[in-house]
Design a protein around this motif. Sequence first.
Motif, PDB file in Angstrom:
ATOM      1  N   GLY A  30     -37.541  20.884  -4.719  1.00 47.32           N
ATOM      2  CA  GLY A  30     -37.198  22.075  -5.495  1.00 47.32           C
ATOM      3  C   GLY A  30     -37.601  21.901  -6.944  1.00 47.32           C
ATOM      4  O   GLY A  30     -37.787  20.781  -7.425  1.00 47.32           O
ATOM      5  N   GLU A  31     -37.752  22.992  -7.664  1.00 52.61           N
ATOM      6  CA  GLU A  31     -38.116  22.926  -9.073  1.00 52.61           C
ATOM      7  C   GLU A  31     -37.054  23.621  -9.915  1.00 52.61           C
ATOM      8  O   GLU A  31     -36.232  24.386  -9.401  1.00 52.61           O
ATOM      9  CB  GLU A  31     -39.489  23.547  -9.309  1.00 52.61           C
ATOM     10  N   PHE A  32     -37.085  23.352 -11.213  1.00 51.93           N
ATOM     11  CA  PHE A  32     -36.061  23.864 -12.109  1.00 51.93           C
ATOM     12  C   PHE A  32     -36.485  25.146 -12.830  1.00 51.93           C
ATOM     13  O   PHE A  32     -35.747  25.643 -13.675  1.00 51.93           O
ATOM     14  CB  PHE A  32     -35.672  22.793 -13.122  1.00 51.93           C
ATOM     15  N   CYS A  45     -30.560  19.472  -7.411  1.00 48.96           N
ATOM     16  CA  CYS A  45     -29.675  18.313  -7.232  1.00 48.96           C
ATOM     17  C   CYS A  45     -28.664  18.536  -6.109  1.00 48.96           C
ATOM     18  O   CYS A  45     -28.181  17.559  -5.512  1.00 48.96           O
ATOM     19  CB  CYS A  45     -28.925  18.017  -8.526  1.00 48.96           C
ATOM     20  N   VAL A  46     -28.318  19.762  -5.825  1.00 48.96           N
ATOM     21  CA  VAL A  46     -27.289  20.059  -4.828  1.00 48.96           C
ATOM     22  C   VAL A  46     -27.645  19.480  -3.464  1.00 48.96           C
ATOM     23  O   VAL A  46     -26.771  19.024  -2.720  1.00 48.96           O
ATOM     24  CB  VAL A  46     -27.078  21.588  -4.715  1.00 48.96           C
ATOM     25  N   THR A  47     -28.931  19.477  -3.124  1.00 49.97           N
ATOM     26  CA  THR A  47     -29.355  18.980  -1.813  1.00 49.97           C
ATOM     27  C   THR A  47     -29.718  17.495  -1.830  1.00 49.97           C
ATOM     28  O   THR A  47     -30.128  16.957  -0.807  1.00 49.97           O
ATOM     29  CB  THR A  47     -30.568  19.780  -1.305  1.00 49.97           C
ATOM     30  N   CYS A  48     -29.550  16.832  -2.967  1.00 57.40           N
ATOM     31  CA  CYS A  48     -29.887  15.411  -3.079  1.00 57.40           C
ATOM     32  C   CYS A  48     -28.707  14.560  -2.622  1.00 57.40           C
ATOM     33  O   CYS A  48     -27.559  14.785  -3.035  1.00 57.40           O
ATOM     34  CB  CYS A  48     -30.251  15.071  -4.521  1.00 57.40           C
ATOM     35  N   SER A  49     -28.984  13.564  -1.796  1.00 57.70           N
ATOM     36  CA  SER A  49     -27.924  12.703  -1.274  1.00 57.70           C
ATOM     37  C   SER A  49     -27.248  11.896  -2.377  1.00 57.70           C
ATOM     38  O   SER A  49     -26.063  11.558  -2.272  1.00 57.70           O
ATOM     39  CB  SER A  49     -28.492  11.759  -0.210  1.00 57.70           C
ATOM     40  N   ILE A  50     -27.961  11.586  -3.453  1.00 61.29           N
ATOM     41  CA  ILE A  50     -27.354  10.838  -4.554  1.00 61.29           C
ATOM     42  C   ILE A  50     -26.273  11.684  -5.221  1.00 61.29           C
ATOM     43  O   ILE A  50     -25.168  11.199  -5.509  1.00 61.29           O
ATOM     44  CB  ILE A  50     -28.420  10.410  -5.585  1.00 61.29           C
ATOM     45  N   TYR A  51     -26.566  12.959  -5.452  1.00 61.71           N
ATOM     46  CA  TYR A  51     -25.568  13.832  -6.065  1.00 61.71           C
ATOM     47  C   TYR A  51     -24.381  14.038  -5.132  1.00 61.71           C
ATOM     48  O   TYR A  51     -23.214  14.046  -5.570  1.00 61.71           O
ATOM     49  CB  TYR A  51     -26.180  15.173  -6.441  1.00 61.71           C
ATOM     50  N   ALA A  68     -27.738  22.965 -16.531  1.00 62.20           N
ATOM     51  CA  ALA A  68     -26.707  23.011 -15.496  1.00 62.20           C
ATOM     52  C   ALA A  68     -26.713  21.731 -14.666  1.00 62.20           C
ATOM     53  O   ALA A  68     -25.652  21.194 -14.318  1.00 62.20           O
ATOM     54  CB  ALA A  68     -26.925  24.225 -14.599  1.00 62.20           C
ATOM     55  N   ALA A  69     -27.906  21.222 -14.358  1.00 63.01           N
ATOM     56  CA  ALA A  69     -28.007  19.992 -13.581  1.00 63.01           C
ATOM     57  C   ALA A  69     -27.394  18.820 -14.326  1.00 63.01           C
ATOM     58  O   ALA A  69     -26.678  17.989 -13.741  1.00 63.01           O
ATOM     59  CB  ALA A  69     -29.473  19.705 -13.258  1.00 63.01           C
ATOM     60  N   ARG A  70     -27.644  18.710 -15.616  1.00 59.90           N
ATOM     61  CA  ARG A  70     -27.065  17.618 -16.397  1.00 59.90           C
ATOM     62  C   ARG A  70     -25.542  17.717 -16.447  1.00 59.90           C
ATOM     63  O   ARG A  70     -24.837  16.702 -16.417  1.00 59.90           O
ATOM     64  CB  ARG A  70     -27.682  17.596 -17.804  1.00 59.90           C
ATOM     65  N   GLU A  71     -25.033  18.946 -16.522  1.00 51.56           N
ATOM     66  CA  GLU A  71     -23.588  19.136 -16.496  1.00 51.56           C
ATOM     67  C   GLU A  71     -22.997  18.724 -15.148  1.00 51.56           C
ATOM     68  O   GLU A  71     -21.933  18.102 -15.071  1.00 51.56           O
ATOM     69  CB  GLU A  71     -23.251  20.600 -16.796  1.00 51.56           C
ATOM     70  N   MET A  72     -23.706  19.071 -14.060  1.00 50.33           N
ATOM     71  CA  MET A  72     -23.248  18.703 -12.716  1.00 50.33           C
ATOM     72  C   MET A  72     -23.235  17.193 -12.530  1.00 50.33           C
ATOM     73  O   MET A  72     -22.274  16.618 -12.029  1.00 50.33           O
ATOM     74  CB  MET A  72     -24.153  19.357 -11.669  1.00 50.33           C
ATOM     75  N   LEU A  73     -24.323  16.546 -12.939  1.00 54.71           N
ATOM     76  CA  LEU A  73     -24.433  15.100 -12.766  1.00 54.71           C
ATOM     77  C   LEU A  73     -23.422  14.345 -13.616  1.00 54.71           C
ATOM     78  O   LEU A  73     -23.047  13.219 -13.292  1.00 54.71           O
ATOM     79  CB  LEU A  73     -25.853  14.639 -13.112  1.00 54.71           C
ATOM     80  N   SER A  74     -22.987  14.970 -14.705  1.00 58.31           N
ATOM     81  CA  SER A  74     -21.964  14.361 -15.563  1.00 58.31           C
ATOM     82  C   SER A  74     -20.555  14.652 -15.063  1.00 58.31           C
ATOM     83  O   SER A  74     -19.584  14.124 -15.609  1.00 58.31           O
ATOM     84  CB  SER A  74     -22.097  14.893 -16.996  1.00 58.31           C
ATOM     85  N   GLY A  75     -20.440  15.522 -14.052  1.00 56.30           N
ATOM     86  CA  GLY A  75     -19.129  15.877 -13.518  1.00 56.30           C
ATOM     87  C   GLY A  75     -18.372  16.860 -14.378  1.00 56.30           C
ATOM     88  O   GLY A  75     -17.158  17.022 -14.242  1.00 56.30           O
ATOM     89  N   ARG A  76     -19.091  17.557 -15.283  1.00 60.82           N
ATOM     90  CA  ARG A  76     -18.426  18.473 -16.201  1.00 60.82           C
ATOM     91  C   ARG A  76     -18.330  19.901 -15.677  1.00 60.82           C
ATOM     92  O   ARG A  76     -17.660  20.730 -16.282  1.00 60.82           O
ATOM     93  CB  ARG A  76     -19.179  18.495 -17.545  1.00 60.82           C
TER      94      ARG A  76
END
Length: 336
Positions: free
Chosen positions: A255-257, A294-300, A277-285
């Motif tokens: 996917g692209e941003f 990132c939603v479909t990434c297993s790491i997230y 938005a992705a940086r906020e998600m990855l930070s848990g904010r």
Amino acid sequence: MRKLIRPRAIRIEGSGNCQLRCPACPAHSDSTASIIGRGHLKLKDFVRLLDQNPYVKQVELSNYGELFLNPELTGILRAARKRGVRLLADNGTNLNSAEEEQLAALIRYRLFSLTCSLDGTTQETYRRYRVGGQFEQVIQNIRLINHYKSLAHSPYPFLTWQFIVFGHNEHEIPQARRMARELNMRFRLKLSWNEKLSPIQNPDRIRRMLGYASRSEYHRTTGLELGHGICRMLWEEPQINWDGRVLGCARNFWGEFGGNVFREGLLEAVNSESMQAAREMLSGRTVSEADIPCVTCSIYRDRLMTGQFVKYGPLTKSFRRVVRWVTPIRRFFRLG
């Protein structure tokens, strides 16, 4: 208010093409076709990007494709050197199809470091994974690089031999280490993404070398996937496709941003609503947003389950300078 970034380091896919057919690589299965596509970074786009963003001082050029297939590589190296921008190819190259002019240009224009993927010490073993590759051709190209380095009395590029461990090649690890030393290369072992493909036969031996015998073992122990630090790329060195589209990190191929650095400008593209938005998600904010890759990434997904979010705060200018110079050197000297 969401924090905007002004990256001094970025990653650009030098070429979306690859001539090999490595079984576990998404590019071989055409999984990358719809997002990465087939094509090369154009010299004119690269020059304009650097000229419009003089604060960018480091660029990683390798990712899913093979950098040396880009017919404008020599010009790209020259342009970066002229502007004082350090180039790296540490995500990996297969070095099967390089022209001598390109290899000489690595030294002339001081590519900082280059990682070569060599998963064996014989053609029979090497071709099991690097399907279509020629082991002796790669070794010849490495020797040619060393020849030009010797002529120029230059340590650049630093060379790393990357060896993905499989059941069919683990017995060649000692010989590969010796060969790497003879070729003035650092040696780095890497665990396969696909554990079912030629499974490791002696897990204890690999565990002694790397600490873990498989990615799944690392996951069971830590709750996160091996390489989870890749998420920090969205802050520190965002991944850009060869055609300018923003992909965020080097793992993303699905996917692209939404932004394009060649059309909208670097700062606008890496600070798009989706990237913020992705940086906020990855930070848990903030909660997950369905249209963010990132939603479909297993790491997230692991981060959501474990609560191990990216901890990222403001850095002082002096510390940023230290990080910028130390990071590629640290990568070069790590062994796993």
